[in-house]
Design a protein around this motif. Structure first.
Motif, short mmCIF file in Angstrom:
data_model
loop_
_atom_site.label_atom_id
_atom_site.label_comp_id
_atom_site.label_asym_id
_atom_site.label_seq_id
_atom_site.Cartn_x
_atom_site.Cartn_y
_atom_site.Cartn_z
N ALA A 67 20.74 -19.57 -0.52
CA ALA A 67 21.89 -19.29 -1.38
C ALA A 67 21.38 -19.39 -2.81
CB ALA A 67 23.01 -20.29 -1.13
N GLU A 70 18.13 -21.91 -3.66
CA GLU A 70 18.06 -22.98 -2.67
C GLU A 70 18.07 -22.38 -1.27
OE1 GLU A 70 21.12 -25.81 -3.30
OE2 GLU A 70 20.51 -26.28 -5.36
N VAL A 74 23.01 -24.34 5.88
CA VAL A 74 24.32 -25.00 5.75
C VAL A 74 24.27 -26.45 6.22
CG1 VAL A 74 25.61 -22.84 6.01
CG2 VAL A 74 25.03 -24.18 8.04
N SER A 76 23.06 -29.26 4.77
CA SER A 76 23.52 -30.23 3.78
C SER A 76 25.03 -30.10 3.56
CB SER A 76 22.77 -30.04 2.46
OG SER A 76 23.00 -28.74 1.93
N GLY A 77 25.54 -28.86 3.59
CA GLY A 77 26.98 -28.66 3.45
C GLY A 77 27.75 -29.27 4.61
N GLN A 230 29.08 -30.22 -2.47
CA GLN A 230 29.66 -28.94 -2.07
C GLN A 230 29.87 -28.91 -0.55
OE1 GLN A 230 27.23 -25.72 -3.46
NE2 GLN A 230 28.13 -25.74 -5.51
N GLN A 235 28.98 -23.49 0.56
CA GLN A 235 27.62 -23.05 0.84
C GLN A 235 27.61 -21.78 1.69
OE1 GLN A 235 25.14 -26.18 2.34
NE2 GLN A 235 25.13 -27.27 0.39
N ASN A 238 28.16 -18.92 -0.62
CA ASN A 238 26.95 -18.63 -1.40
C ASN A 238 25.91 -17.90 -0.56
OD1 ASN A 238 28.13 -19.98 -3.53
ND2 ASN A 238 27.10 -21.92 -3.11
N THR A 259 30.09 -22.98 10.70
CA THR A 259 31.10 -23.58 9.83
C THR A 259 32.42 -23.79 10.55
OG1 THR A 259 30.04 -22.46 7.95
CG2 THR A 259 32.27 -23.34 7.59
#
Length: 284
Positions: A67, A70, A74, A76-77, A230, A235, A238, A259
């Motif tokens: 994204a 970086e 996903v 870390s999101g 975030q 994410q 992004n 997600t």
């Protein structure tokens, strides 16, 4: 005796089948696309099952998707969303249950006006409240932190949570409350030992509503969470809308499915409790 064909029933079943297909086909297209590589995506139908299914896109979406500059996927999101969703679910349920209990049984002076004002706040658009909240949290030194986004979710969830628990408590026999008061139980003892144990179905309903709402939220997480917290939805946006490199449809679909997995698992894991909680007190 030969059963007569009921056109209304057949029409109802046809409508339900078409509705199921309407919602299932996009999900099917997302699943099969996430299991293909880019060559198969270009050469086959969006609904066709892949010749050689692969989970490479899922792995890349989880830990390698880029994204901007970086490229951490996903993952870390996901943990940010977990850190946001847990307190943003438990705190509103606890405070909403306490509000509903106080407004249904103890009814302090002005309780009706307070409840009406609380519900009126629930009808205000979220967008109207963003700027004042940004200024308030910035002045308090909380803007862009985990407590800020949790507090925002707590504030916006209060009308619905209070309404759910107030209606639930009003559906319970008032004689139970009066009997507890005769036995000498006070405010907190009645709440903890009597009301909460009888509120499991409505607590599950509130939990499902809050978890799905917080987990699927994009706007509040984008504005209040800050770059360090975030959520997964930000994410995902992004990653899907990145303008660098090749447009990876397989990776985008895999990231979208990752997600959405948590709300789906929460709902299917507690669906029977959801129905039971919604129906609780319906006759009264």
């Amino acid at each position: 005796m030969r059963r007569r064909i009921d056109p209304g029933r057949w029409g109802l079943w046809a409508f339900l089948l078409l509705s199921a297909l309407f919602f299932a086909l996009p999900l099917w297209a997302m699943v099969v696309t996430s299991l293909k590589d880019m060559d198969q995506i270009r050469s086959s139908s969006p609904l066709a099952w892949p010749d050689a299914p692969t989970l490479q896109a899922w792995q890349a979406a989880w830990s390698e998707a880029c994204a901007g500059v970086e490229c951490g996927g996903v993952r870390s999101g996901f943990w940010n969303s977990v850190a946001i969703a847990l307190p943003s679910t438990l705190l509103p349920i606890g405070v909403g249950a306490l509000n509903g209990y106080a407004l249904s049984y103890w009814q302090p002076r002005g309780a009706g006006w307070l409840f009406g004002a609380l519900l009126l706040g629930g009808f205000l658009p979220v967008q109207v409240m963003i700027y004042p909240l940004v200024k308030t949290l910035a002045a308090a030194g909380l803007f862009g932190t985990l407590p800020a986004i949790v507090l925002v979710h707590l504030v916006f969830s209060m009308p619905v949570m209070t309404l759910l628990f107030r209606n639930h408590f009003l559906s319970l026999p008032r004689e139970l409350f009066l009997a507890a008061r005769v036995d000498g139980a006070g405010f907190w003892r009645v709440f903890v030992q009597l009301m909460l144990p009888m509120s499991l179905p409505i607590m599950v309903v509130a939990g499902i509503i809050q978890v799905t709402g917080v987990w699927n939220d994009y706007l509040l997480g984008l504005v209040f969470a800050g770059p360090d917290w975030q959520p997964m939805t930000v994410q995902l946006n992004n990653i899907v809308n990145t303008s660098t490199g090749e447009r990876r449809y397989d990776l985008n679909m895999a990231a979208t499915l990752l997600t959405s997995l948590v709300p789906l698992l929460v709902y299917f894991g507690s669906g029977r409790w959801f129905v039971r909680g919604i129906a609780a007190g319906a006759v009264k």
